[in-house]
Design an enzyme around this catalytic site. Structure first.
Site, short mmCIF file in Angstrom:
data_model
loop_
_atom_site.label_atom_id
_atom_site.label_comp_id
_atom_site.label_asym_id
_atom_site.label_seq_id
_atom_site.Cartn_x
_atom_site.Cartn_y
_atom_site.Cartn_z
N ASN A 71 6.42 -3.48 3.01
CA ASN A 71 5.37 -2.92 2.98
C ASN A 71 5.01 -2.40 2.31
OD1 ASN A 71 7.50 -0.82 4.13
ND2 ASN A 71 6.06 0.71 2.71
N THR A 101 0.17 4.13 15.10
CA THR A 101 -0.09 2.99 14.96
C THR A 101 -1.46 2.20 15.56
OG1 THR A 101 0.14 0.77 13.48
CG2 THR A 101 1.83 0.92 15.63
N GLY A 102 -2.34 1.40 14.02
CA GLY A 102 -4.01 0.58 15.26
C GLY A 102 -3.11 -0.74 14.53
N ASP A 126 -8.80 7.15 -11.95
CA ASP A 126 -7.15 8.25 -11.02
C ASP A 126 -7.39 9.55 -11.77
OD1 ASP A 126 -5.26 10.04 -9.92
OD2 ASP A 126 -4.72 8.04 -9.31
N SER A 146 -3.65 -3.90 6.90
CA SER A 146 -3.18 -2.47 7.21
C SER A 146 -1.06 -3.54 6.84
CB SER A 146 -2.46 -1.68 8.07
OG SER A 146 -1.76 -2.52 8.82
N CYS A 147 -0.68 -3.17 5.99
CA CYS A 147 0.66 -3.36 5.84
C CYS A 147 1.29 -4.28 7.48
CB CYS A 147 2.22 -3.24 5.14
SG CYS A 147 2.10 -1.28 6.01
N LYS A 179 -13.31 12.10 -9.83
CA LYS A 179 -13.62 12.13 -8.49
C LYS A 179 -13.92 11.28 -7.87
CE LYS A 179 -10.86 16.61 -9.12
NZ LYS A 179 -10.91 17.93 -8.98
N ARG A 182 1.13 4.52 -4.50
CA ARG A 182 1.84 3.61 -4.88
C ARG A 182 1.20 1.86 -4.80
NH1 ARG A 182 6.09 4.10 -6.80
NH2 ARG A 182 7.30 2.47 -5.00
N ILE A 183 0.53 1.80 -3.82
CA ILE A 183 -0.13 0.24 -3.66
C ILE A 183 -1.03 -0.03 -5.23
CG2 ILE A 183 -1.82 -1.00 -2.21
CD1 ILE A 183 0.84 -0.49 -1.22
#
Length: 339
Positions: A316, A210-211, A34, A150-151, A79, A12-13
Site C-alpha cells: 500500500n 473504506t470508499g 513540508d 487510493s492504494c 504552510k 510516507r507517500i
C-alpha cells in the site's frame, strides 16, 4: 522526456514517491515542500526507513538544498500551498501528498505557484480519478487536477476489470485487510469521528470503513453501484490484501478464472500493474513490490461457477507510489502531444 516534479508533503507517500521517482527514471523531483520537517531531518527521514530499509544512494544537505545522488532538490517550508514557488524551482507537475488538500479547489492552489498540473495521492471528492491499467484513456489534457485514487482502489480495480470484462460481475463485496497507517494511534486515544479508529493499532484488529470499492465505479462506470466494501486495520507496518467476493454472470471454474487473470497479468496493458503468483506467500513477501495488485491463485476459492472469492496483495506504500509516478509520466506524455 524527463518530467520535472514537485512533492508537497514529505510523509510516507511523499518520501516513497521520491524513492520511486529515482528508480522510475522518467521523473526528476526538483522541489519538496513540508512546513513541519526541516532540511536536516528530511535527510534523516529519507535515508532511513523502518519498512523499506536504507536508501541505497547519497543523501546530504548542501547550500540550503537537499542533494540526492548529487542532484539538487529545492526545499520549501510553506504552510499555504499558494506560496510555494514551484515555477521558480522548475516543477511542472506537483504531487499533493499531505492528505489535506484533496479537492479540486484546495489542490488547485498549487497552480498559483507555477505548477501546471497536480496529482492528488488520495481519493478526491471532485477531481477526475485515474487508475493505471484501468481508465487512463479517459484523461484529457485540459484536466489540471487529477487523483490517483487510493492504494486499495488501485489493487481492486485492475482485478475487478479483468473479472468484469471476462465474466461480468453482477455484484460484489470487498474486504481489505489493511496495514497500519500514520493516522492510527499507538495506544488508545481520542478519535471523535471514528471511535474504533482511536484504539491502539498494535493491539487490535480494527474494523473500519473504506470508499475504495465504491470508487471502482468511478473508474469502471459499468461497475457503478455493484461493489462496496469495508476494511480491517491490522498490526503490520506495510502490505495489505484485498478479498473480493463476487457473483459472476458467466459461469466459470476457479481454474478458468485463474488462467484468465494470469493471461491478463502478462498483457501489455496490465504487465507491471497486475501480478500473479501461485506461491505460498505471506504479506512480508510483497514489501517493495511495485505492482498495484498481485493475485494470489492459491488463496482464492469458488463455491460454485458463479460465486467466487478472489485474493490480491498490494504494498500500500510502494506499489501505490509507483503508480503516482506512472500517472504523472502518462499525463505528461499526453500533454506534450497536445501542445
Amino acid at each position: 522526456m524527463v518530467v520535472k516534479v514537485g512533492i508537497n508533503g514529505f510523509g510516507r507517500i511523499g518520501r516513497i514517491v521520491l524513492r520511486n521517482a529515482i528508480e522510475h527514471g522518467d521523473l526528476e523531483v526538483v522541489a519538496v515542500n513540508d512546513p513541519f520537517i526541516d532540511l536536516d531531518y528530511m535527510v534523516y527521514m529519507f535515508k532511513y526507513d523502518s519498512t523499506h530499509g536504507r536508501f541505497k544512494g547519497s543523501v546530504e544537505v548542501k547550500d540550503g538544498k537537499l542533494y540526492i545522488n548529487n542532484k539538487a532538490i529545492a526545499v520549501f517550508g510553506e504552510k499555504d500551498p499558494a506560496n510555494i514557488k514551484w515555477g521558480e524551482a522548475g516543477a511542472e507537475y506537483v504531487v499533493e501528498s499531505t492528505g489535506v488538500f484533496t479537492t479540486t479547489e484546495k489542490a488547485g492552489v498549487h497552480l498559483k505557484g507555477g505548477a501546471k498540473k497536480v496529482v492528488i495521492s488520495a481519493p478526491s471528492a471532485d477531481a477526475p480519478m485515474f487508475v493505471c491499467g484501468v481508465n487512463l484513456d479517459a484523461y484529457k489534457p485540459e484536466y489540471q487536477i487529477v487523483s490517483n485514487a487510493s492504494c486499495t482502489t488501485n489493487c481492486l480495480a485492475p482485478l475487478a476489470k479483468v473479472i468484469h470484462d471476462n465474466f461480468t460481475i453482477i455484484e460484489g463485496l470487498m474486504t481489505t485487510v489493511h496495514a497500519t497507517t500514520a493516522t492510527q494511534k499507538t495506544v488508545d486515544g481520542p478519535s471523535h469521528k471514528d471511535w474504533r479508529g482511536g484504539r491502539g493499532a498494535a493491539a487490535n484488529i480494527i474494523p473500519s470503513s473504506t470508499g475504495a470499492a465504491k470508487a471502482v465505479g468511478k473508474v469502471i462506470p459499468s461497475l457503478n453501484g455493484k461493489l462496496t466494501g469495508m476494511s480491517f486495520r491490522v498490526p503490520t507496518s506495510d502490505v495489505s490484501v484485498v478479498d473480493l467476493v463476487c457473483r459472476i454472470e458467466k459461469g466459470a471454474s476457479y481454474e478458468e478464472i485463474k488462467n484468465v487473470i494470469k493471461k491478463a497479468s502478462e498483457s501489455p496493458e496490465l504487465k507491471g500493474i497486475l501480478g500473479y503468483t501461485e506461491d505460498a506467500v505471506v504479506s512480508t513477501d510483497f514489501i517493495g513490490s511495485t505492482e498495484s495488485s498481485i493475485f494470489d491463485a492459491q488463496a482464492g476459492i469458488a463455491l460454485n461457477a458463479n460465486f467466487v472469492k478472489l485474493v490480491s496483495w498490494y504494498d500500500n506504500e510502494y506499489g501505490y507510489s509507483r503508480r503516482v509516478c506512472d500517472l504523472i509520466s502518462y499525463i505528461a506524455g499526453v500533454d506534450a502531444k497536445a501542445q
